[in-house]
Write an enzyme that holds these catalytic residues in place. Structure first.
Site, PDB file in Angstrom:
ATOM      1  N   GLY A 252      36.942  -7.558  -3.645  1.00 18.58           N
ATOM      2  CA  GLY A 252      36.622  -8.389  -4.804  1.00 18.58           C
ATOM      3  C   GLY A 252      35.243  -9.013  -4.665  1.00 18.58           C
ATOM      4  O   GLY A 252      34.410  -8.550  -3.885  1.00 18.58           O
TER       5      GLY A 252
ATOM      6  N   HIS B 184      29.813  -7.102  -7.108  1.00 16.94           N
ATOM      7  CA  HIS B 184      28.413  -7.262  -7.493  1.00 16.94           C
ATOM      8  C   HIS B 184      27.837  -5.879  -7.822  1.00 16.94           C
ATOM      9  O   HIS B 184      28.582  -4.887  -7.854  1.00 16.94           O
ATOM     10  CB  HIS B 184      27.623  -7.958  -6.379  1.00 16.94           C
ATOM     11  CG  HIS B 184      27.851  -7.368  -5.017  1.00 16.94           C
ATOM     12  ND1 HIS B 184      27.485  -6.081  -4.684  1.00 16.94           N
ATOM     13  CD2 HIS B 184      28.429  -7.875  -3.897  1.00 16.94           C
ATOM     14  CE1 HIS B 184      27.793  -5.832  -3.425  1.00 16.94           C
ATOM     15  NE2 HIS B 184      28.399  -6.895  -2.922  1.00 16.94           N
TER      16      HIS B 184
ATOM     17  N   GLY C 209      26.242  -3.826  -6.135  1.00 14.22           N
ATOM     18  CA  GLY C 209      26.505  -2.818  -5.100  1.00 14.22           C
ATOM     19  C   GLY C 209      27.833  -2.120  -5.379  1.00 14.22           C
ATOM     20  O   GLY C 209      27.943  -0.887  -5.298  1.00 14.22           O
ATOM     21  N   HIS C 210      28.858  -2.914  -5.731  1.00  8.80           N
ATOM     22  CA  HIS C 210      30.150  -2.317  -6.091  1.00  8.80           C
ATOM     23  C   HIS C 210      30.007  -1.504  -7.390  1.00  8.80           C
ATOM     24  O   HIS C 210      30.641  -0.462  -7.546  1.00  8.80           O
ATOM     25  CB  HIS C 210      31.209  -3.405  -6.305  1.00  8.80           C
ATOM     26  CG  HIS C 210      31.512  -4.205  -5.066  1.00  8.80           C
ATOM     27  ND1 HIS C 210      31.113  -5.516  -4.919  1.00  8.80           N
ATOM     28  CD2 HIS C 210      32.162  -3.869  -3.930  1.00  8.80           C
ATOM     29  CE1 HIS C 210      31.515  -5.958  -3.737  1.00  8.80           C
ATOM     30  NE2 HIS C 210      32.147  -4.985  -3.109  1.00  8.80           N
TER      31      HIS C 210
ATOM     32  N   GLN D 188      41.387  -8.004   8.826  1.00 10.42           N
ATOM     33  CA  GLN D 188      40.029  -7.747   9.308  1.00 10.42           C
ATOM     34  C   GLN D 188      39.203  -9.026   9.479  1.00 10.42           C
ATOM     35  O   GLN D 188      37.988  -8.964   9.632  1.00 10.42           O
ATOM     36  CB  GLN D 188      39.315  -6.727   8.415  1.00 10.42           C
ATOM     37  CG  GLN D 188      38.993  -7.190   7.013  1.00 10.42           C
ATOM     38  CD  GLN D 188      38.492  -6.031   6.149  1.00 10.42           C
ATOM     39  OE1 GLN D 188      39.265  -5.165   5.734  1.00 10.42           O
ATOM     40  NE2 GLN D 188      37.193  -6.005   5.848  1.00 10.42           N
TER      41      GLN D 188
ATOM     42  N   LEU E  96      22.570  -6.543  -1.321  1.00 11.62           N
ATOM     43  CA  LEU E  96      23.649  -7.261  -2.006  1.00 11.62           C
ATOM     44  C   LEU E  96      24.867  -7.334  -1.105  1.00 11.62           C
ATOM     45  O   LEU E  96      25.234  -6.361  -0.444  1.00 11.62           O
ATOM     46  CB  LEU E  96      24.006  -6.557  -3.316  1.00 11.62           C
ATOM     47  CG  LEU E  96      22.926  -6.532  -4.388  1.00 11.62           C
ATOM     48  CD1 LEU E  96      23.507  -6.052  -5.717  1.00 11.62           C
ATOM     49  CD2 LEU E  96      22.307  -7.910  -4.582  1.00 11.62           C
TER      50      LEU E  96
ATOM     51  N   SER F  57      28.773  -9.791  -0.911  1.00 12.52           N
ATOM     52  CA  SER F  57      29.574 -10.890  -1.458  1.00 12.52           C
ATOM     53  C   SER F  57      29.299 -12.174  -0.680  1.00 12.52           C
ATOM     54  O   SER F  57      29.413 -13.276  -1.210  1.00 12.52           O
ATOM     55  CB  SER F  57      31.065 -10.551  -1.375  1.00 12.52           C
ATOM     56  OG  SER F  57      31.298  -9.325  -2.037  1.00 12.52           O
TER      57      SER F  57
END
Ligand code: PAF
Length: 283
Positions: free
Chosen positions: A34, A37, A39-40, A64, A188, A190
């Site tokens: 989630g 941005h 990049g996603h 993780q 970028l 998160s």
């Protein structure tokens, strides 16, 4: 105005299985935690172009995160994420809770990433890649994609996912997508949302160090000088504590003396740990 369909949102295995059964043709998956941005967005766009249907997963994977890491404060922005998925014509968003993903608590059996999981990120974040590969394998099993897209920004993760798919004979093709950067070079992430304006300025040292390494390689300099050029930028930066700066081959093995190579950096800026990497060619 164009009306775009909102993706089906599946919160559990049953909803996902029902939605997955509706998809005919090839399926691409983009796995995320989630806080989406641009990049996603590049991953979603590649998935849209290369597969008939797209599944995006949104799950902040507790497995993780180390005990003193940012699991609780990791940004959770579901409504904005869904809007981006809608914009990119995602068919299904799988957004389970931790209880759905791990119904009996933390799994006893985990994927062992092997020696490559113990270096770089794995050395600084013990158990990190066990957690990543375990959830990636579970999500591959649940979504059953033909192709899965991962960003080169998390280069060690991409390398290990490729390795897992190869070593365990998983029937999914893995595609790496180049890192998306701000105009000033910042990769970028998160986690950039944690940075104050001053820290964001300091964080530019990471990409500048990588660009300095590339410039040194392009000027015909060898591995030592490439590293020295990048290190000099990090040393000159204020508010940056380097964790590692390494030059490797494209599979994260020892640095070659010539040919394709990868320069990787991890550093703390304030309380935020950032990573970045870049491809270069040694002459
Ligand atoms: O790259 C990420 O966001 C995560 O590590 C992943 C692949 C979604 C697994 O939780």
């Amino acid at each position: 105005m164009t009306v775009t369909d909102v993706p089906v949102v599946a919160r559990n295995r049953e909803d996902l299985a029902r939605a997955r059964a509706e998809l005919s043709g090839t399926v691409g998956v983009v796995m995320t935690m989630g806080a989406l941005h641009e990049g996603h967005a590049a991953l979603l766009q590649a998935a849209r172009e290369q597969a008939d249907h797209v599944i995006a997963t949104i799950f902040v994977n507790p497995l993780q995160f180390g005990p003193h890491e940012d699991y609780d404060r990791y940004p959770r922005t579901f409504d904005a994420d869904l809007a981006l998925c809608t914009e990119h014509r995602v068919d299904v968003v799988f957004a389970p809770s931790a209880e759905v993903m791990y119904p009996t608590g933390e799994p006893m059996v985990r994927v062992n990433p092997g020696p490559l999981g113990e270096v770089l990120e794995g050395a600084s974040r013990p158990g990190f890649f066990h957690g990543v590969l375990t959830v990636v394998l579970k999500l591959l099993n649940l979504t059953r994609p033909d192709v899965a897209f991962f960003g080169e920004k998390d280069y060690q993760q991409l390398t290990l996912v490729r390795r897992m798919v190869h070593d365990l004979d998983l029937p999914t093709r893995i595609v790496g997508i180049p890192t998306v950067r701000e105009a000033d070079g910042l990769a970028l992430s998160s986690r950039n949302s944690y940075l104050t304006p001053a820290e964001r300025d300091s964080a530019l040292a990471l990409s500048r160090a990588l660009f300095a390494g590339v410039a040194a390689a392009e000027a015909g300099q060898g591995p030592q000088q490439v590293l020295a050029a990048a290190q000099a930028v990090l040393d000159a930066a204020t508010g940056v504590r380097t964790d590692y700066l390494v030059l490797t081959d494209p599979d994260l093995g020892p640095a070659p003396t010539s040919g394709p190579a990868r320069l990787l950096v991890a550093a703390w800026v304030g309380t935020t740990r950032l990573i970045d990497n870049i491809a270069l060619r040694l002459e």
